[in-house]
Scaffold this motif. Structure first.
Motif, short mmCIF file in Angstrom:
data_model
loop_
_atom_site.label_atom_id
_atom_site.label_comp_id
_atom_site.label_asym_id
_atom_site.label_seq_id
_atom_site.Cartn_x
_atom_site.Cartn_y
_atom_site.Cartn_z
N PRO A 10 0.83 -1.21 0.00
CA PRO A 10 0.00 0.00 0.00
C PRO A 10 0.86 1.26 0.00
N ARG A 11 0.30 2.30 -0.59
CA ARG A 11 0.99 3.59 -0.64
C ARG A 11 0.27 4.66 0.18
N HIS A 12 -0.83 4.31 0.82
CA HIS A 12 -1.61 5.31 1.55
C HIS A 12 -0.88 5.74 2.82
N GLY A 13 -1.26 6.89 3.34
CA GLY A 13 -0.55 7.50 4.45
C GLY A 13 -0.55 6.69 5.72
N LYS A 14 -1.62 5.96 6.01
CA LYS A 14 -1.70 5.22 7.27
C LYS A 14 -0.64 4.13 7.37
N GLN B 283 2.38 4.42 6.77
CA GLN B 283 3.62 4.99 7.30
C GLN B 283 3.41 5.78 8.59
N ASP B 284 2.16 5.81 9.09
CA ASP B 284 1.84 6.62 10.26
C ASP B 284 2.08 5.81 11.54
N ALA B 285 3.22 6.05 12.19
CA ALA B 285 3.57 5.29 13.39
C ALA B 285 2.64 5.58 14.56
N SER B 286 1.89 6.68 14.52
CA SER B 286 0.97 7.00 15.61
C SER B 286 -0.36 6.28 15.48
N ASP B 287 -0.61 5.66 14.35
CA ASP B 287 -1.86 4.93 14.15
C ASP B 287 -1.90 3.73 15.10
N PRO B 288 -3.02 3.51 15.81
CA PRO B 288 -3.09 2.38 16.75
C PRO B 288 -2.88 1.02 16.08
N LEU B 289 -3.12 0.94 14.78
CA LEU B 289 -2.98 -0.33 14.07
C LEU B 289 -1.75 -0.33 13.17
N HIS B 290 -0.77 0.51 13.50
CA HIS B 290 0.39 0.68 12.62
C HIS B 290 1.16 -0.62 12.41
N ALA B 291 1.33 -1.42 13.46
CA ALA B 291 2.11 -2.65 13.34
C ALA B 291 1.53 -3.56 12.27
N ALA B 292 0.20 -3.63 12.22
CA ALA B 292 -0.45 -4.46 11.19
C ALA B 292 -0.41 -3.79 9.83
N ARG B 293 -0.68 -2.48 9.80
CA ARG B 293 -0.71 -1.76 8.53
C ARG B 293 0.67 -1.78 7.84
N ALA B 294 1.73 -1.76 8.63
CA ALA B 294 3.08 -1.74 8.05
C ALA B 294 3.40 -3.04 7.31
N GLN B 295 2.67 -4.10 7.62
CA GLN B 295 2.92 -5.39 6.97
C GLN B 295 1.92 -5.68 5.85
N GLU B 296 0.97 -4.79 5.64
CA GLU B 296 -0.13 -5.06 4.72
C GLU B 296 0.34 -5.24 3.28
N VAL B 297 -0.27 -6.19 2.59
CA VAL B 297 -0.04 -6.43 1.16
C VAL B 297 -1.41 -6.61 0.51
N THR B 298 -1.63 -5.96 -0.61
CA THR B 298 -2.83 -6.19 -1.39
C THR B 298 -2.50 -7.12 -2.55
N SER B 299 -3.34 -8.13 -2.74
CA SER B 299 -3.05 -9.17 -3.74
C SER B 299 -4.20 -9.32 -4.71
N LEU B 300 -3.85 -9.68 -5.94
CA LEU B 300 -4.83 -10.11 -6.92
C LEU B 300 -4.64 -11.62 -7.10
N TRP B 301 -5.62 -12.37 -6.62
CA TRP B 301 -5.60 -13.83 -6.71
C TRP B 301 -6.26 -14.25 -8.00
N ARG B 302 -5.54 -14.96 -8.85
CA ARG B 302 -6.10 -15.49 -10.11
C ARG B 302 -6.63 -16.90 -9.82
N LEU B 303 -7.94 -17.05 -9.93
CA LEU B 303 -8.61 -18.28 -9.56
C LEU B 303 -9.25 -18.94 -10.79
N GLN B 304 -9.16 -20.26 -10.85
CA GLN B 304 -9.83 -21.03 -11.89
C GLN B 304 -10.59 -22.19 -11.24
#
Length: 390
Positions: free
Chosen positions: A361-365, A367-388
């Motif tokens: 992700p590139r959104h501000g949250k 990189q925001d260390a003051s965010d209560p959920l920063h530890a989780a947000r810093a690891q976030e990955v968005t994926s496109l799953w190709r399913l058949q």
């Protein structure tokens, strides 16, 4: 209806709340003489404050309430009084507990800030000193005013959200993936593609041969993904959504882009009738209850839309077709849903993963260390799953 008693007279007004909150039980009429501390105390007690003073002072009061809510709590003394012993350390909380505490805090904050109300006339005008004319913004968000409507009461915070959405709708969001000058104009209550990582994933994923004739866009929203699929060469797209606002928004954006002839919009839950060689879905990514209309793009209670998409996908795919599931893994880092659960749902639906694209992700949250959920947000990955289908 909202009821209150002022200067010996009973009054009432229609209560308007986008989040569906019940009308406040206690209402007091207030004006510029009300102090911020008193307003904060009343709001915390659950009393609604119906503003009758200068409009700009109401905005100042709302800012003052925010400052009191955002003021850091006092740190407890390091030692218990009179004993000289250090206080026990606070018990660590799990990511899931941190998320639920955060949602509770958000809910309490919203309740306090939404306690400051302003009256709207039947035409959405405001008879307050120095009040701006926001009738057009309200009309775009709520529809044309009713001829027989009386006075309405709305939270000032919600009204400011209406105006902010109106400005975004006029300005639009730059979408260079659709063209150098292309912009998407989100309507009020429709999730804006300002967080565009998912759009980039759809632009990069290899287009299956089976999906070049027809694709389904499940949860069409602003229509940005339908437009992108057409620009990538898909001859016809069917976009679905349950929200009338989203369908109107998508229609307007597709017309602006000159693509409305190649996208058919349908009001339905998840899938239209028939089969397609490509089916795209970007469901809400956090399994929790949405409070407002806009939150429905983020929160999906019990993962209902996600599971519904996976369960119905196989029956709507043409042979060799693909389903593209676009999903953030933030829920996994918060302990709300595991990767194993997701993979189990995919397998139980008779599907297999044939590819996956990831983006940070590139959104501000993030990189925001003051965010209560920063530890989780810093690891976030968005994926496109190709399913058949298996």
């Amino acid at each position: 209806m909202l009821h209150w008693h002022h200067q010996g007279v009973d009054h009432q007004a229609a209560w308007r709340s986008e989040s569906g909150l019940p009308a406040p039980r206690r209402v007091v009429v207030v004006d510029d003489t009300l102090s911020a501390d008193t307003a904060y105390r009343l709001a915390c007690e659950g009393t609604a404050l119906l503003w009758q003073g200068d409009f700009q002072n109401a905005r100042h009061l709302l800012d003052a309430l925010k400052r009191r809510l955002d003021k850091p709590a006092r740190k407890p003394a390091g030692k218990a009084a009179g004993r000289g012993k250090p206080r026990p350390a606070a018990e660590p909380v799990s990511p899931a507990q941190a998320f639920h505490l955060h949602r509770q805090a958000q809910g309490q904050r919203a309740r306090v800030l939404n306690s400051l109300l302003v009256p709207l006339q039947p035409d959405y005008g405001m008879q307050l000193r120095r009040a701006p004319d926001w009738r057009e913004a309200c009309t775009q968000a709520w529809g044309a005013p009713s001829g027989d409507a009386g006075v309405q009461a709305v939270a000032l915070r919600e009204l400011l959200g209406v105006v902010g959405a109106y400005e975004w709708r006029k300005k639009g969001v730059a979408m260079p993936v659709l063209g150098a000058q292309a912009r998407i104009h989100p309507h009020y209550g429709v999730f804006s593609p300002v967080r565009g990582e998912y759009v980039d994933l759809v632009a990069q994923a290899p287009l299956p041969a089976a999906g070049q004739a027809l694709a389904f866009d499940i949860g069409v929203g602003t229509g940005v993904l339908s437009a992108l699929l057409v620009q990538r060469g898909v001859r016809q797209v069917v976009g679905t959504d349950l929200s009338p606002r989203a369908l109107a928004c998508a229609q307007e954006n597709l017309q602006r882009l000159g693509l409305s002839q190649r996208v058919q919009l349908q009001a339905c839950d998840l899938f239209p009738e028939g089969q397609a060689g490509l089916i795209v879905c970007n469901p809400p990514w956090l399994p929790a209850r949405a409070v407002t209309t806009l939150e429905q793009a983020v929160y999906d209670e019990h993962s209902a839309m996600l599971r519904g998409f996976l369960t119905g996908l196989r029956a709507h795919l043409l042979p060799q077709g693909e389903g593209w599931l676009i999903l953030s893994d933030l829920a996994e880092h918060l302990g709300l849903r595991s990767r194993a659960e997701l993979l189990d749902w995919i397998e139980a639906a008779g599907l297999q993963v044939v590819g996956k694209l990831d983006v940070r992700p590139r959104h501000g949250k993030a990189q925001d260390a003051s965010d209560p959920l920063h530890a989780a947000r810093a690891q976030e990955v968005t994926s496109l799953w190709r399913l058949q289908a298996r």
